[in-house]
Scaffold this active site. Structure first.
Site, PDB file in Angstrom:
ATOM      1  N   LYS A  98       0.826  -1.217   0.000  1.00  0.00           N
ATOM      2  CA  LYS A  98       0.000   0.000   0.000  1.00  0.00           C
ATOM      3  C   LYS A  98       0.857   1.263   0.000  1.00  0.00           C
ATOM      4  CE  LYS A  98      -2.315  -0.930   3.764  1.00  0.00           C
ATOM      5  NZ  LYS A  98      -1.620  -2.173   4.167  1.00  0.00           N
TER       6      LYS A  98
ATOM      7  N   ARG B  69     -10.679   2.256   9.521  1.00  0.00           N
ATOM      8  CA  ARG B  69     -10.202   0.965  10.032  1.00  0.00           C
ATOM      9  C   ARG B  69     -11.354   0.087  10.518  1.00  0.00           C
ATOM     10  NH1 ARG B  69      -4.695   0.577  10.646  1.00  0.00           N
ATOM     11  NH2 ARG B  69      -3.527   2.520  10.672  1.00  0.00           N
TER      12      ARG B  69
ATOM     13  N   ARG C 169      12.894  -7.618   5.116  1.00  0.00           N
ATOM     14  CA  ARG C 169      13.246  -6.197   5.157  1.00  0.00           C
ATOM     15  C   ARG C 169      14.472  -5.958   6.031  1.00  0.00           C
ATOM     16  NH1 ARG C 169       7.398  -3.475   6.631  1.00  0.00           N
ATOM     17  NH2 ARG C 169       6.420  -3.584   4.585  1.00  0.00           N
TER      18      ARG C 169
ATOM     19  N   ARG D  26      14.305  -4.436  11.700  1.00  0.00           N
ATOM     20  CA  ARG D  26      13.497  -3.770  12.721  1.00  0.00           C
ATOM     21  C   ARG D  26      12.826  -4.819  13.594  1.00  0.00           C
ATOM     22  NH1 ARG D  26      11.480  -0.225   8.358  1.00  0.00           N
ATOM     23  NH2 ARG D  26      12.510   1.795   8.502  1.00  0.00           N
TER      24      ARG D  26
ATOM     25  N   ARG E  97      -0.202  -9.053  13.632  1.00  0.00           N
ATOM     26  CA  ARG E  97      -0.766  -7.967  12.817  1.00  0.00           C
ATOM     27  C   ARG E  97      -1.748  -8.501  11.774  1.00  0.00           C
ATOM     28  NH1 ARG E  97       4.119  -4.847  10.378  1.00  0.00           N
ATOM     29  NH2 ARG E  97       2.532  -3.393   9.645  1.00  0.00           N
TER      30      ARG E  97
END
Length: 214
Positions: A14, A89, A128, A161, A172
């Site tokens: 996104k 949301r 990542r 991270r 999540r």
């Protein structure tokens, strides 16, 4: 009017595509985080109210968030369209947004849902890396550095991270399925939902998005 919402799980693309869409159509990218920061900086009444919650680490109530969204969408730069990021949301927020859009004559026209299989989301997120010195982003598979573990730009060490691990991602994703998937059904019912294959290369994906936006 190019008034757009992007939906999709964490890692679906996104953020990357939001920047490209806003640049292509010259519309503002409105994220709830930026919106809160701007209202607080400008000391608007709603900004002050939002800050009273944020400063205590509490969640900002729906009515305050909705008020800030209305305040932001009423600005001149949204007259030809906008892209909303991080809102709505919940179904309650989506219903409020429909009402705001009608009132301001700035209704959401396009809801684009990025569909990506869960195994690919895990690969994207856990791969990542970011430079510990300059913050430059990398990916061990899709955008690797020239020297493993080192930043191409400054030579700093690349780190993962703490949130970019599979356990956090699974949490999540669970929240996403619980909270966001009902929005997919909501916008499907009102004939605003368009689904795109988020696994496609960026240029192909942008062609699909352009075809939807017309």
């Amino acid at each position: 009017m190019k008034s757009i919402i992007l939906l999709g799980a964490p890692g679906a693309g996104k953020g990357t595509n939001a920047k490209r869409i806003c640049a292509s159509y010259n519309i503002p990218h409105i994220s709830t985080g930026d919106m809160f920061r701007e209202a607080i900086k400008n000391k608007t009444p709603l900004g002050e109210l939002a800050n009273s919650y944020i400063s205590k680490g509490a969640l900002v109530p729906d009515d305050v968030t909705i008020g800030l969204v209305k305040e932001r969408l009423s600005k001149d730069d949204c007259k030809d369209g906008y892209l909303l990021d991080g809102f709505p949301r919940t179904i309650a927020q989506a219903e409020a947004l429909e009402n705001i859009g009608k009132e301001l004559n700035r209704e959401v026209k396009y809801v684009i849902n990025f569909v990506v299989p869960e195994n690919i989301l895990v690969e994207r997120i856990t791969g990542r890396r970011v430079c510990s010195k300059c913050g430059a982003p990398y990916h061990i598979k899709n955008m690797p550095p020239k020297v493993e573990g080192k930043c191409d730009l400054c030579g700093g060490d690349l780190i993962q991270r703490k949130d970019d691990n599979e356990e956090t991602l699974r949490t999540r994703l669970s929240e996403y399925h619980q909270n966001t998937m009902p929005l997919v059904k909501f916008y499907s019912k009102v004939n605003k939902l368009h689904e795109v294959d988020g696994t496609k290369p960026l240029e192909e994906l942008m062609k699909d998005i352009n075809a939807i936006l017309g």
